[in-house]
Design an enzyme around this catalytic site. Sequence first.
Site, PDB file in Angstrom:
ATOM      1  N   THR A  25      17.638  39.427  29.325  1.00  0.00           N
ATOM      2  CA  THR A  25      17.834  40.743  29.543  1.00  0.00           C
ATOM      3  C   THR A  25      19.412  40.888  28.961  1.00  0.00           C
ATOM      4  O   THR A  25      20.368  40.409  29.133  1.00  0.00           O
ATOM      5  CB  THR A  25      18.176  41.126  30.733  1.00  0.00           C
ATOM      6  OG1 THR A  25      16.748  41.040  31.733  1.00  0.00           O
ATOM      7  CG2 THR A  25      18.743  42.595  31.349  1.00  0.00           C
ATOM      8  N   HIS A 176       5.670  38.510  34.531  1.00  0.00           N
ATOM      9  CA  HIS A 176       6.718  38.073  35.110  1.00  0.00           C
ATOM     10  C   HIS A 176       6.535  38.132  36.699  1.00  0.00           C
ATOM     11  O   HIS A 176       6.628  39.145  37.416  1.00  0.00           O
ATOM     12  CB  HIS A 176       8.002  38.930  34.577  1.00  0.00           C
ATOM     13  CG  HIS A 176       9.497  38.507  35.162  1.00  0.00           C
ATOM     14  ND1 HIS A 176       9.466  37.205  35.491  1.00  0.00           N
ATOM     15  CD2 HIS A 176      10.732  38.792  34.893  1.00  0.00           C
ATOM     16  CE1 HIS A 176      10.885  36.806  35.950  1.00  0.00           C
ATOM     17  NE2 HIS A 176      11.573  38.034  35.486  1.00  0.00           N
ATOM     18  N   ASN A 179      11.965  35.416  39.437  1.00  0.00           N
ATOM     19  CA  ASN A 179      13.288  35.891  39.772  1.00  0.00           C
ATOM     20  C   ASN A 179      13.554  36.994  40.815  1.00  0.00           C
ATOM     21  O   ASN A 179      14.395  37.793  40.872  1.00  0.00           O
ATOM     22  CB  ASN A 179      13.634  36.359  38.322  1.00  0.00           C
ATOM     23  CG  ASN A 179      14.080  35.145  37.320  1.00  0.00           C
ATOM     24  OD1 ASN A 179      13.937  33.859  37.750  1.00  0.00           O
ATOM     25  ND2 ASN A 179      14.297  35.488  36.220  1.00  0.00           N
ATOM     26  N   TYR A 181      11.507  39.564  41.684  1.00  0.00           N
ATOM     27  CA  TYR A 181      11.072  40.800  41.383  1.00  0.00           C
ATOM     28  C   TYR A 181       9.765  40.946  41.918  1.00  0.00           C
ATOM     29  O   TYR A 181       9.359  40.456  42.772  1.00  0.00           O
ATOM     30  CB  TYR A 181      10.724  40.907  39.790  1.00  0.00           C
ATOM     31  CG  TYR A 181      12.355  40.806  39.099  1.00  0.00           C
ATOM     32  CD1 TYR A 181      13.348  41.474  39.441  1.00  0.00           C
ATOM     33  CD2 TYR A 181      12.409  40.054  38.022  1.00  0.00           C
ATOM     34  CE1 TYR A 181      14.487  41.479  38.948  1.00  0.00           C
ATOM     35  CE2 TYR A 181      13.560  39.994  37.501  1.00  0.00           C
ATOM     36  CZ  TYR A 181      14.751  40.755  38.067  1.00  0.00           C
ATOM     37  OH  TYR A 181      15.768  40.553  37.347  1.00  0.00           O
ATOM     38  N   ASN A 233      13.396  28.983  43.881  1.00  0.00           N
ATOM     39  CA  ASN A 233      14.476  29.710  43.297  1.00  0.00           C
ATOM     40  C   ASN A 233      14.773  30.833  44.518  1.00  0.00           C
ATOM     41  O   ASN A 233      13.842  31.612  44.903  1.00  0.00           O
ATOM     42  CB  ASN A 233      14.563  30.540  41.856  1.00  0.00           C
ATOM     43  CG  ASN A 233      14.925  29.709  41.103  1.00  0.00           C
ATOM     44  OD1 ASN A 233      15.634  28.415  41.191  1.00  0.00           O
ATOM     45  ND2 ASN A 233      15.002  30.325  39.567  1.00  0.00           N
TER      46      ASN A 233
END
Length: 367
Positions: A25, A176, A179, A181, A233
């Site tokens: 990003t 994705h 992370n 989201y 994570n």
Amino acid sequence: MEKLFTPFKLGAYQLSHRIVMPPLTRMRANVDGVLSPLTATYYSQRATEGGLIIAEATQISQQGQGYPQVPGIYNNDQIAGWKTVTDAVKEKGSIFFLQLYHVGRISHSSFQKEGVLPVAPSAIKPTGNAFTSSWKREPYERPRALEIAEIHQIVNDFRKAAENAKQAGFHGIEIHAANGYLLQQFLEDKTNQRDDLYGGTIENRSRILFEILDAVTEVFPSNCVGVRLSPFNDIGDMADSNPEKLYSYIISQLAERELSYLHLIEPQVRSGLVEEMNHEAPASVATLFRPLFPGALIISGGFDAETGEQALEDGKADLVAFGRAFIANPDLPKRIELGVSLNVLDKPTVYGGDERGYTDYPSMEQL
């Protein structure tokens, strides 16, 4: 660095080396999510014949936006902006995938139509601060839980985004699901407390991911579709009561789909550019889950040339992603091959801005 420069067949494409530029990003689109010609320069600088680039996380809808000036792929202007980038990258001979995402609760009402709340599997507020559309930081809001019909619409939005990515000229796409989201919010039970078809059991919580894969593989063949996961994570205030069981199921199911690749992020706790190890996680998720996934495996998470080479030698993965090193070194594969020292990352210029810290890092020939 013999292994890093061994050719590899990745799904439908032949790679000349195993050094991957992962999604990074940079927040340099305009306020409407449209990229400028500067982005075409940025990516083409980092393109190599037969190398793999996975373009930055790109929202499938306005609802999916969570950061200022990040690109979208849901309208014609955004498609046209990306087309200039894919043309420049393909001219250099690179294989170019686009990462598609929806941030879910990691958003803010300032990004949403008529200022409504962000959405999520369940109405659970994350800790920490959100970006607003004016680049300010404010506490996250409590999201609204999605209705089932809205979940179906998000699946359709992913399908349409895949169609738009194909129109823009990408070779493939990455879904994705990492992370913190939206898709990871569905997968993990700290953030998914639904009691319908999309909650409760592991099979139900992962249902949306597999519905999205069914949808996008109607657009791209499965060997042109990758999936990114970040087991263990906790970025985005994520957690699951049994992550090994959860991700063992998901990865085993992904293994049956003949995807282009699985992209695993090693377990690091990250917040912006601050990073530390998650000490409750296994030392390597690639080592843990490799036996479950016989297909192509990409790993990322703080690798350098030596540790990346060793990971390939040890059979942990087939390809290695180098994030920050690619930001600062447009000719990273050549530098690694020749053993040349790397440019130092200019951290204040990573997110937002102009050409400084974006397209002005020197190649070896410019030093």
